[in-house]
Design a protein around this motif. Sequence first.
Motif, PDB file in Angstrom:
ATOM      1  N   VAL A  58       0.831  -1.204   0.000  1.00 12.24           N
ATOM      2  CA  VAL A  58       0.000   0.000   0.000  1.00 12.24           C
ATOM      3  C   VAL A  58       0.868   1.258   0.000  1.00 12.24           C
ATOM      4  CG1 VAL A  58      -1.803   1.268   1.250  1.00 12.24           C
ATOM      5  CG2 VAL A  58      -1.872  -1.233   1.147  1.00 12.24           C
ATOM      6  N   ASP A  59       1.994   1.213   0.691  1.00 11.58           N
ATOM      7  CA  ASP A  59       2.885   2.378   0.725  1.00 11.58           C
ATOM      8  C   ASP A  59       3.384   2.745  -0.671  1.00 11.58           C
ATOM      9  OD1 ASP A  59       2.624   2.624   3.460  1.00 11.58           O
ATOM     10  OD2 ASP A  59       4.393   1.398   3.896  1.00 11.58           O
ATOM     11  N   ASN A  60       3.557   1.735  -1.519  1.00 12.77           N
ATOM     12  CA  ASN A  60       3.972   1.970  -2.909  1.00 12.77           C
ATOM     13  C   ASN A  60       2.781   2.133  -3.857  1.00 12.77           C
ATOM     14  OD1 ASN A  60       6.624   1.745  -2.102  1.00 12.77           O
ATOM     15  ND2 ASN A  60       6.850  -0.389  -2.771  1.00 12.77           N
ATOM     16  N   ASN A  61       1.566   2.080  -3.293  1.00 11.04           N
ATOM     17  CA  ASN A  61       0.316   2.197  -4.059  1.00 11.04           C
ATOM     18  C   ASN A  61       0.221   1.130  -5.158  1.00 11.04           C
ATOM     19  OD1 ASN A  61      -2.204   3.364  -4.376  1.00 11.04           O
ATOM     20  ND2 ASN A  61      -1.506   4.936  -5.801  1.00 11.04           N
ATOM     21  N   GLU A  62       0.569  -0.110  -4.772  1.00  9.22           N
ATOM     22  CA  GLU A  62       0.542  -1.215  -5.719  1.00  9.22           C
ATOM     23  C   GLU A  62      -0.861  -1.770  -5.913  1.00  9.22           C
ATOM     24  OE1 GLU A  62       5.024  -3.094  -4.950  1.00  9.22           O
ATOM     25  OE2 GLU A  62       3.238  -4.168  -4.253  1.00  9.22           O
ATOM     26  N   TYR A  63      -1.144  -2.133  -7.158  1.00  8.53           N
ATOM     27  CA  TYR A  63      -2.358  -2.847  -7.535  1.00  8.53           C
ATOM     28  C   TYR A  63      -1.931  -4.037  -8.392  1.00  8.53           C
ATOM     29  CZ  TYR A  63      -5.617   0.969  -6.247  1.00  8.53           C
ATOM     30  OH  TYR A  63      -6.361   1.907  -5.570  1.00  8.53           O
ATOM     31  N   VAL A  64      -2.766  -5.074  -8.389  1.00  7.61           N
ATOM     32  CA  VAL A  64      -2.534  -6.206  -9.275  1.00  7.61           C
ATOM     33  C   VAL A  64      -3.791  -6.405 -10.111  1.00  7.61           C
ATOM     34  CG1 VAL A  64      -3.327  -7.889  -7.541  1.00  7.61           C
ATOM     35  CG2 VAL A  64      -1.829  -8.631  -9.410  1.00  7.61           C
ATOM     36  N   LEU A  65      -3.611  -6.783 -11.371  1.00  8.58           N
ATOM     37  CA  LEU A  65      -4.735  -6.990 -12.274  1.00  8.58           C
ATOM     38  C   LEU A  65      -5.224  -8.432 -12.158  1.00  8.58           C
ATOM     39  CD1 LEU A  65      -6.485  -5.683 -14.497  1.00  8.58           C
ATOM     40  CD2 LEU A  65      -4.822  -6.524 -16.175  1.00  8.58           C
ATOM     41  N   ILE A  66      -6.483  -8.588 -11.715  1.00  3.21           N
ATOM     42  CA  ILE A  66      -7.101  -9.905 -11.573  1.00  3.21           C
ATOM     43  C   ILE A  66      -8.411  -9.896 -12.351  1.00  3.21           C
ATOM     44  CG2 ILE A  66      -8.003 -11.643  -9.974  1.00  3.21           C
ATOM     45  CD1 ILE A  66      -6.341 -10.345  -7.754  1.00  3.21           C
ATOM     46  N   ASP A  67      -8.479 -10.683 -13.401  1.00  5.67           N
ATOM     47  CA  ASP A  67      -9.709 -10.779 -14.211  1.00  5.67           C
ATOM     48  C   ASP A  67     -10.243  -9.403 -14.606  1.00  5.67           C
ATOM     49  OD1 ASP A  67      -9.585 -13.537 -14.001  1.00  5.67           O
ATOM     50  OD2 ASP A  67     -10.935 -13.633 -12.286  1.00  5.67           O
ATOM     51  N   ASP A  68      -9.376  -8.570 -15.150  1.00  2.89           N
ATOM     52  CA  ASP A  68      -9.727  -7.242 -15.672  1.00  2.89           C
ATOM     53  C   ASP A  68     -10.027  -6.210 -14.589  1.00  2.89           C
ATOM     54  OD1 ASP A  68      -9.465  -8.096 -18.341  1.00  2.89           O
ATOM     55  OD2 ASP A  68     -11.538  -8.798 -18.386  1.00  2.89           O
ATOM     56  N   VAL A  69      -9.861  -6.573 -13.325  1.00  6.25           N
ATOM     57  CA  VAL A  69     -10.082  -5.643 -12.222  1.00  6.25           C
ATOM     58  C   VAL A  69      -8.739  -5.352 -11.553  1.00  6.25           C
ATOM     59  CG1 VAL A  69     -11.222  -5.302  -9.980  1.00  6.25           C
ATOM     60  CG2 VAL A  69     -12.410  -6.519 -11.830  1.00  6.25           C
ATOM     61  N   TYR A  70      -8.435  -4.074 -11.362  1.00  5.43           N
ATOM     62  CA  TYR A  70      -7.230  -3.691 -10.629  1.00  5.43           C
ATOM     63  C   TYR A  70      -7.545  -3.708  -9.143  1.00  5.43           C
ATOM     64  CZ  TYR A  70      -5.221  -2.164 -15.072  1.00  5.43           C
ATOM     65  OH  TYR A  70      -4.729  -2.127 -16.354  1.00  5.43           O
ATOM     66  N   VAL A  71      -6.735  -4.469  -8.379  1.00  2.00           N
ATOM     67  CA  VAL A  71      -7.025  -4.689  -6.964  1.00  2.00           C
ATOM     68  C   VAL A  71      -5.848  -4.241  -6.099  1.00  2.00           C
ATOM     69  CG1 VAL A  71      -7.623  -6.393  -5.202  1.00  2.00           C
ATOM     70  CG2 VAL A  71      -8.420  -6.713  -7.561  1.00  2.00           C
ATOM     71  N   GLN A  72      -6.181  -3.491  -5.056  1.00  2.00           N
ATOM     72  CA  GLN A  72      -5.206  -3.199  -4.007  1.00  2.00           C
ATOM     73  C   GLN A  72      -5.732  -3.811  -2.711  1.00  2.00           C
ATOM     74  OE1 GLN A  72      -4.679   0.875  -2.226  1.00  2.00           O
ATOM     75  NE2 GLN A  72      -2.588   0.613  -2.999  1.00  2.00           N
ATOM     76  N   PHE A  73      -4.960  -4.719  -2.146  1.00  2.00           N
ATOM     77  CA  PHE A  73      -5.326  -5.317  -0.867  1.00  2.00           C
ATOM     78  C   PHE A  73      -4.803  -4.405   0.238  1.00  2.00           C
ATOM     79  CE2 PHE A  73      -5.517  -8.748  -3.872  1.00  2.00           C
ATOM     80  CZ  PHE A  73      -6.597  -9.510  -3.461  1.00  2.00           C
ATOM     81  N   VAL A  74      -5.663  -3.544   0.729  1.00  2.00           N
ATOM     82  CA  VAL A  74      -5.275  -2.588   1.770  1.00  2.00           C
ATOM     83  C   VAL A  74      -4.976  -3.322   3.065  1.00  2.00           C
ATOM     84  CG1 VAL A  74      -6.011  -0.561   3.089  1.00  2.00           C
ATOM     85  CG2 VAL A  74      -6.702  -0.803   0.688  1.00  2.00           C
TER      86      VAL A  74
END
Length: 201
Positions: A58-74
């Motif tokens: 979260v500190d790096n504001n990372e997201y991962v693409l899962i099935d066309d949805v960008y997800v950030q696990f806060v």
Amino acid sequence: ILLLLLPLSLILVSCEDEVTYSDMKDKEQAAIERFMALDGVVVISPAQFMLQNFTTNVDNNEYVLIDDVYVQFVRNPYDVPGAKKIEHSESMTLLVSYTEYSMMEGSIMSTNEQESDLDEMTVTNDSGSFSASFLSGVMMDNYGTSAVPSGWLVVMPYLHFTRSQANLAEVNLIVPHTAGTSLAATYVYPCFYNITFQPAR
């Protein structure tokens, strides 16, 4: 000749003014890219996501693409005593706090943060395939359906759930129209969601 050309010119103008589905998708993609650029989103690969024990920094504001949805696990309370996943052939009733933000309009479309009761939904894991329905709440009232956006479900294989208020599962989602509400699917617009989940009991 002029009388013959006039209807043709009207047809051509009409065709030029018509917005196609492809045009709407391009506009949607531009809105997603603009939002991610302004927010400084860093997209990591699924391989990196796996190496990071299915977490995003979260500190790096990372997201991962899962099935066309960008997800950030806060927050994913996998190490909190008593927290549990929805295992195969199990169902769980969850209480949900959410905010739905229009990436086209730049404003909040819907939220239950001011409500005394959280939205309630039931989620079922059928051999790794997740389905869900709203039982009550603002989302159900606003959209007139119990259907849960499929974009909300992409996080279910990874999340653990607890009623510990300091450790609630929380995600940020960038959801395209194909994984959004029925209204988003109809009018082709993306939404940003912040969602927290906790078991109802």
